[in-house]
Design an enzyme around this catalytic site. Structure first.
Site, mmCIF file in Angstrom:
data_model
loop_
_atom_site.group_PDB
_atom_site.id
_atom_site.type_symbol
_atom_site.label_atom_id
_atom_site.label_comp_id
_atom_site.label_asym_id
_atom_site.label_seq_id
_atom_site.Cartn_x
_atom_site.Cartn_y
_atom_site.Cartn_z
ATOM 1 C CG MET A 241 31.675 20.466 -28.923
ATOM 2 S SD MET A 241 32.424 19.558 -27.224
ATOM 3 C CE MET A 241 34.366 19.565 -26.812
ATOM 4 C CG HIS A 242 35.241 25.558 -30.915
ATOM 5 N ND1 HIS A 242 35.989 24.571 -30.963
ATOM 6 C CD2 HIS A 242 35.282 26.290 -29.120
ATOM 7 C CE1 HIS A 242 37.257 25.022 -29.918
ATOM 8 N NE2 HIS A 242 36.758 25.567 -28.835
ATOM 9 C CB ALA A 243 29.865 25.528 -34.690
ATOM 10 C CG LEU A 246 32.814 29.499 -31.114
ATOM 11 C CD1 LEU A 246 33.621 29.534 -32.543
ATOM 12 C CD2 LEU A 246 34.333 30.795 -30.505
#
Length: 257
Positions: A241-243, A246
């Site tokens: 999810m961060h990928a 961000l």
């Protein structure tokens, strides 16, 4: 974590942002003491916290860890600089595993959260086995306010403490709540005036310290095992999810309460 944290990040005991001390027979205290940084997770802070965890686990007679912060700030989560490192790819989200490390620690943790616990700071609080919070301090998972999805295992960790409806509301909205809004004995072990938090947490720690050390270690491992497994799985999903999120990170929205 070693690729991010240079060896020189460690401070000596007099100036370390996180310190370990033997408090009483069977009780060691990990004190988060970075007042200028509001106990935000900088590289030096994380290095000191990990060192304290390791030392507590190796202590020959310790039975329980009392985790404390500052009067105004328990822990403010990732610092502005750490968030910038995340955005620039200098730090992987999977490197911030402090909540999992507390969960997987061989000793039970009692938290005395007199001050605010925000983002990753709330993750640390939720990872403790017992927790006492302050009525007028603020607690919240503010990741979405920064434009990114939650990390540090919070997508599963928070609901083990608050229950699914409230946890999901706080994760989606990024809302920050006063301690008085939480239910004592349901969400946290106690919700008290700020001046009474440490004393009550210490009483809980003393009650644990009366028990056989090996019995405490065995019970901690058994009770924590399902949460450790859930957080391990969540860290992988959160990294994905961060990928994706961000690019939406807005560090200007960061601010210690």
């Amino acid at each position: 974590m070693s690729g991010w944290l240079a060896p020189e990040a460690a401070a000596d005991a007099a100036t370390a942002p996180v310190v370990l001390q033997e408090l009483e027979d069977g009780i060691v205290e990990i004190g988060m003491r970075d007042a200028p940084g509001c106990n935000a997770m900088t590289p030096a802070w994380v290095h000191a916290f990990v060192a304290a965890l390791t030392a507590a686990g190796a202590h020959p007679t310790a039975k329980v860890v009392l985790l404390t912060g500052l009067t105004d700030h328990f822990c403010s989560g990732a610092s502005r600089e750490t968030l910038a490192d995340l955005a620039a790819g200098r730090l992987a989200p999977t490197e911030l595993t402090l909540a999992r490390d507390v969960l997987a620690h061989p000793l039970p943790f009692v938290a005395a959260a007199e001050g605010h616990a925000i983002g990753g700071g709330l993750a640390l609080l939720a990872a403790c086995d017992l927790a006492v919070i302050a009525r007028d301090a603020r607690y919240g998972a503010t990741f979405m306010n920064l434009g990114i999805t939650p990390g540090m295992g919070m997508t599963v960790l928070l609901e083990t403490v608050l229950g699914r409806p409230l946890a999901h509301e706080l994760l989606f909205t990024g809302d920050v709540r006063r301690g008085a809004t939480f239910i004592p004995g349901v969400h946290f072990n106690a919700v008290l005036p700020r001046a009474a938090v440490r004393g009550h947490a210490l009483l809980l720690a003393r009650a644990l310290a009366e028990k056989p050390r090996e019995s405490l270690r065995q019970l901690k491992a058994a009770l924590a095992a399902p949460r450790v497994a859930a957080v391990e799985a969540a860290l992988g999903r959160e990294a994905q999810m961060h990928a994706a999120t961000l690019p939406y990170l807005d560090v200007t929205q960061w601010g210690a309460p």
